[in-house]
Design a protein around this motif. Structure first.
Motif, PDB file in Angstrom:
ATOM      1  N   ARG A  68      -7.438  -3.155   8.969  1.00  0.00           N
ATOM      2  CA  ARG A  68      -8.154  -2.859  10.225  1.00  0.00           C
ATOM      3  C   ARG A  68      -7.735  -3.152  11.272  1.00  0.00           C
ATOM      4  O   ARG A  68      -7.991  -3.778  12.335  1.00  0.00           O
ATOM      5  N   LYS A  69      -6.803  -2.452  11.550  1.00  0.00           N
ATOM      6  CA  LYS A  69      -5.821  -2.139  12.800  1.00  0.00           C
ATOM      7  C   LYS A  69      -5.660  -0.839  12.918  1.00  0.00           C
ATOM      8  O   LYS A  69      -5.422   0.034  12.179  1.00  0.00           O
ATOM      9  N   ARG A  70      -5.427  -0.500  14.365  1.00  0.00           N
ATOM     10  CA  ARG A  70      -4.913   0.638  14.539  1.00  0.00           C
ATOM     11  C   ARG A  70      -3.377   1.054  14.559  1.00  0.00           C
ATOM     12  O   ARG A  70      -2.913  -0.052  14.825  1.00  0.00           O
ATOM     13  N   GLU A  72       0.864  -1.169   0.120  1.00  0.00           N
ATOM     14  CA  GLU A  72       0.032   0.057  -0.101  1.00  0.00           C
ATOM     15  C   GLU A  72       0.774   1.207  -0.032  1.00  0.00           C
ATOM     16  O   GLU A  72       0.341   2.360  -0.523  1.00  0.00           O
ATOM     17  N   ALA A 120      -4.742   2.029   7.951  1.00  0.00           N
ATOM     18  CA  ALA A 120      -5.517   1.168   9.270  1.00  0.00           C
ATOM     19  C   ALA A 120      -6.668   0.558   8.494  1.00  0.00           C
ATOM     20  O   ALA A 120      -7.275  -0.211   8.942  1.00  0.00           O
ATOM     21  N   SER A 121      -7.276   1.463   7.603  1.00  0.00           N
ATOM     22  CA  SER A 121      -8.609   0.736   6.980  1.00  0.00           C
ATOM     23  C   SER A 121      -8.474  -0.550   6.054  1.00  0.00           C
ATOM     24  O   SER A 121      -9.180  -1.410   6.235  1.00  0.00           O
ATOM     25  N   THR A 122      -7.275  -0.520   5.513  1.00  0.00           N
ATOM     26  CA  THR A 122      -6.825  -1.779   4.774  1.00  0.00           C
ATOM     27  C   THR A 122      -6.451  -2.876   5.525  1.00  0.00           C
ATOM     28  O   THR A 122      -7.055  -4.020   5.329  1.00  0.00           O
ATOM     29  N   ASN A 172     -13.267   3.053  20.795  1.00  0.00           N
ATOM     30  CA  ASN A 172     -12.287   2.402  19.793  1.00  0.00           C
ATOM     31  C   ASN A 172     -12.642   0.788  20.073  1.00  0.00           C
ATOM     32  O   ASN A 172     -12.543   0.073  21.009  1.00  0.00           O
ATOM     33  N   GLY A 232      -4.273   6.423   7.767  1.00  0.00           N
ATOM     34  CA  GLY A 232      -5.825   6.127   7.904  1.00  0.00           C
ATOM     35  C   GLY A 232      -6.167   5.144   6.798  1.00  0.00           C
ATOM     36  O   GLY A 232      -6.871   4.126   7.090  1.00  0.00           O
ATOM     37  N   THR A 233      -5.266   5.368   5.772  1.00  0.00           N
ATOM     38  CA  THR A 233      -5.639   4.357   4.750  1.00  0.00           C
ATOM     39  C   THR A 233      -5.327   2.978   5.149  1.00  0.00           C
ATOM     40  O   THR A 233      -5.830   2.020   4.811  1.00  0.00           O
TER      41      THR A 233
END
Length: 638
Positions: A61-63, A19, A57-59, A313, A54-55
């Motif tokens: 699915r973790k902080r 990514e 983290a969305s990919t 969270n 942010g992108t």
């Protein structure tokens, strides 16, 4: 593409590398607890790419946290003046510390918002300029030895704690070995009783302990930790603490004595309050000649194993379980705990202790969830007639009682929980004196009340909006009013206060089970001019309940001996409406407005009549399956 032999971490690393742009470097990817940590030799370039984290983290699915690889950031001597130059002077920086092993810089400030900047712009600027990853903490407006001690201890243990977090991260993100075919909840305490709250939430993959408290007024009655569902304790995957009150937290360090070495999930404010109350619990036991169930070293070990979670969270705590905390409105940092099991297999909510409506201190409990099938619901005030007085009426009654006592030259004593009720009362009394509804007089804080209040000011984000703003302005902080005075001179000071001018005394313990309130009973209880006012729940078996019920001859001795009797002649009053618990109406409203409404409800944390009557009432009113379980029962949900 990753091969079938890749570990979950290898797969995530491959996702991250696919990514990010080619000019960004990833030198290491690891888990620290529930968070994914990316170490990079290009931290400044990462900071320049707004929105990239942010992108990512969305990919995955973790902080995600990005940290510089060792040697890629400016030296602390170079970095410090540049950081200070980037942060507005009004931020009031009180501490700046660098941690080369993690590439982090700790920035403690009176106004952390100014350090963070709009949409974290200042934090990004700091990383762009010096390469360090900033971590920001608030300097408490009131000095707190607890907050200082906890922060300093965790800083000292930073390297060891990082190793612990990596171990926990591996456990959380391991490949599941079982399908999620069932969920079980086992009751270890607080069923048909108030106190010793404790539950096991288990799946074929995971076992989690929720709360581990004592029972007020009943020494030796501990949660049923010996039963098979709870054992072996060292193999528990996680512990979750809803809030710091001792009937939920007192015996949690015992788990570490029994060999547990895993994480404790709670809010940041609960972590600090938990440490304060547990150490005091040990101190009171020693003063009363009782053998404490664990040593202070276990409290320190527990703190070192704490992972704090903010409201809202969604946090992975096991391969098949996600935890989300929501505001419970009960005390500082108290949480309703939502567990999402499997890929939507089952959702369980533990209410902890809740207050449904707004108070002076807190917003009312949150009850809006993505999904809920099962609710474990507190029932402290669950009987049909457990309706508390409206808070405004309660405040008027309290103010009238204080005025009446003042006019007859007497003193008002209020047994109060150090956390929650004391701060609520302080706000009421400060406003009443400011507005002339009460004559200005000293308000003495005995026991841990002032320290607990200081912790409240360290975490204003947990408080009601208007109060938060007042605390952040020195000239408006109601807890700093001149009339609040700490009793720090021991018994001699108490004797001087008792023989002096009319005043108000807020003293622990709230259920009259020991602590400084015993001295005030001895010093003031024999004079009918004085008044004792109960403002909180008095559990069955406590001395507070016996006095509230009319007992005036009470056993009295520093060592708990029954050889002495004390006769109480002062007026004894009770004012409802200040409790941190929802009353019967509030409990019903919590369920009625809950989104979505659960399919079954277990009514716990109330005496037998409370749990039975609330269970029956909720069934009749909402047509949901309800239970009033006994201790050591297991409920299976398929």
């Amino acid at each position: 593409m990753s091969s079938d032999d890749d570990s979950p971490l290898d797969t995530v690393r491959a996702q991250v590398e696919s990514e990010i742009p080619d000019d960004l470097n990833v030198s290491r990817v690891t888990y620290e607890g529930p968070e994914l940590v990316i170490y990079t030799e290009t931290p400044r370039k990462f900071a320049e790419r707004e929105g990239l984290i942010g992108t990512l983290a969305s990919t995955v699915r973790k902080r995600i946290t990005v940290r510089p690889a060792a040697g890629t950031q400016a030296s602390p001597a170079e970095a410090k003046p540049q950081i200070l130059d980037l942060i507005p002077e009004d931020a009031g920086i009180t501490n700046l510390q660098f941690y080369p092993t993690t590439g982090e810089v700790l920035i403690e400030a009176e106004k952390p918002g100014l350090v963070i900047g709009r949409r974290a712009s200042t934090l990004r600027e700091i990383t762009q300029k010096v390469g360090w990853t900033p971590e920001v903490l608030r300097t408490p407006p009131m000095e707190s030895s607890t907050v200082d001690n906890v922060r300093n201890f965790l800083i000292e243990e930073r390297d060891e704690r990082r190793e612990f977090l990596e171990r926990v991260g591996d456990q959380i993100h391991r490949e599941p070995t079982h399908d999620t075919e069932w969920v079980r909840v086992t009751t270890l305490g607080c069923c048909r009783e108030v106190g010793r709250a404790s539950f096991i939430l288990s799946t074929p993959e995971t076992r989690i302990l929720i709360d581990c408290g004592d029972k007020p007024g009943a020494e030796g009655e501990v949660p049923y930790l010996q039963i098979p569902e709870a054992n072996p304790i060292p193999d528990l995957d996680a512990v979750v603490l809803t809030h710091a009150h001792l009937d939920h937290s007192a015996l949690l360090p015992l788990l570490f004595k029994y060999g547990y070495d895993g994480p404790v999930y709670t809010t940041q404010a609960t972590r600090d309050l938990m440490g304060l109350l547990q150490l005091d619990y040990l101190d009171v036991a020693a003063k009363e000649g009782r053998t404490p169930p664990y040593e202070s070293a276990m409290v320190r070990k527990e703190l070192k194993h704490t992972i704090t979670v903010d409201y809202g969270n969604v946090t992975d705590i096991a391969p098949d379980i996600k935890l989300t905390f929501h505001n419970a409105g009960h005390i500082l940092g108290s949480a309703v705990a939502h567990f999402h099991v499997g890929e939507g297999f089952h959702n369980v909510v533990f209410s902890g202790d809740v207050h449904y409506t707004d108070t002076r201190l807190f917003n009312g409990a949150s009850n809006d969830f993505p999904r809920v099938e099962t609710l474990i619901m507190e029932s402290t005030y669950g009987r049909r007639n457990d309706y508390q007085t409206d808070q405004e009426d309660s405040e008027r009654k309290l103010i009238q009682l204080i005025n009446d006592t003042y006019e007859q030259d007497g003193t008002v004593v209020i047994p109060a929980f150090a956390v929650g009720r004391s701060q609520e009362l302080m706000l009421v009394l400060e406003e009443a004196m400011r507005e002339g509804k009460l004559p200005t007089m000293p308000i003495y804080l005995d026991g841990m009340i002032r320290e607990a209040t200081a912790i409240h000011t360290a975490y204003p984000e947990f408080l009601r909006d208007g109060l938060r703003q007042r605390i952040l302005h020195d000239d408006e902080n109601p807890f700093l009013a001149d009339q609040f005075q700490q009793v720090d001179g021991g018994q001699e000071m108490r004797e001087d206060i008792a023989g002096g001018e009319p005043c108000i005394i807020l003293s622990t313990s709230g259920m009259v089970t020991g602590g400084p309130i015993m001295s005030w009973l001895e010093l003031l209880g024999g004079d009918p001019k004085n008044t004792l006012v109960f403002v909180g729940y008095q559990a069955q078996g406590t001395l507070g309940r016996r006095i509230q019920s009319g007992r005036r001859e009470i056993p009295f001795s520093d060592r708990g001996s029954r050889s002495e009797q004390l006769t109480l002649r002062f007026d004894v009053e009770s004012v409802s409406g200040f409790s941190g618990h929802a009353d019967r109406n509030g409990l019903e409203k919590f369920v009625e407005t809950m989104h979505p409404r659960p399919e079954e409800i277990l009514c716990v944390h109330g005496d037998e009549s409370s749990t039975d009557q609330l269970s029956s009432g909720l069934y009749q009113k909402f047509d949901v399956r309800t239970y009033a379980p006994k201790n050591m029962e297991t409920f299976r949900f398929d």
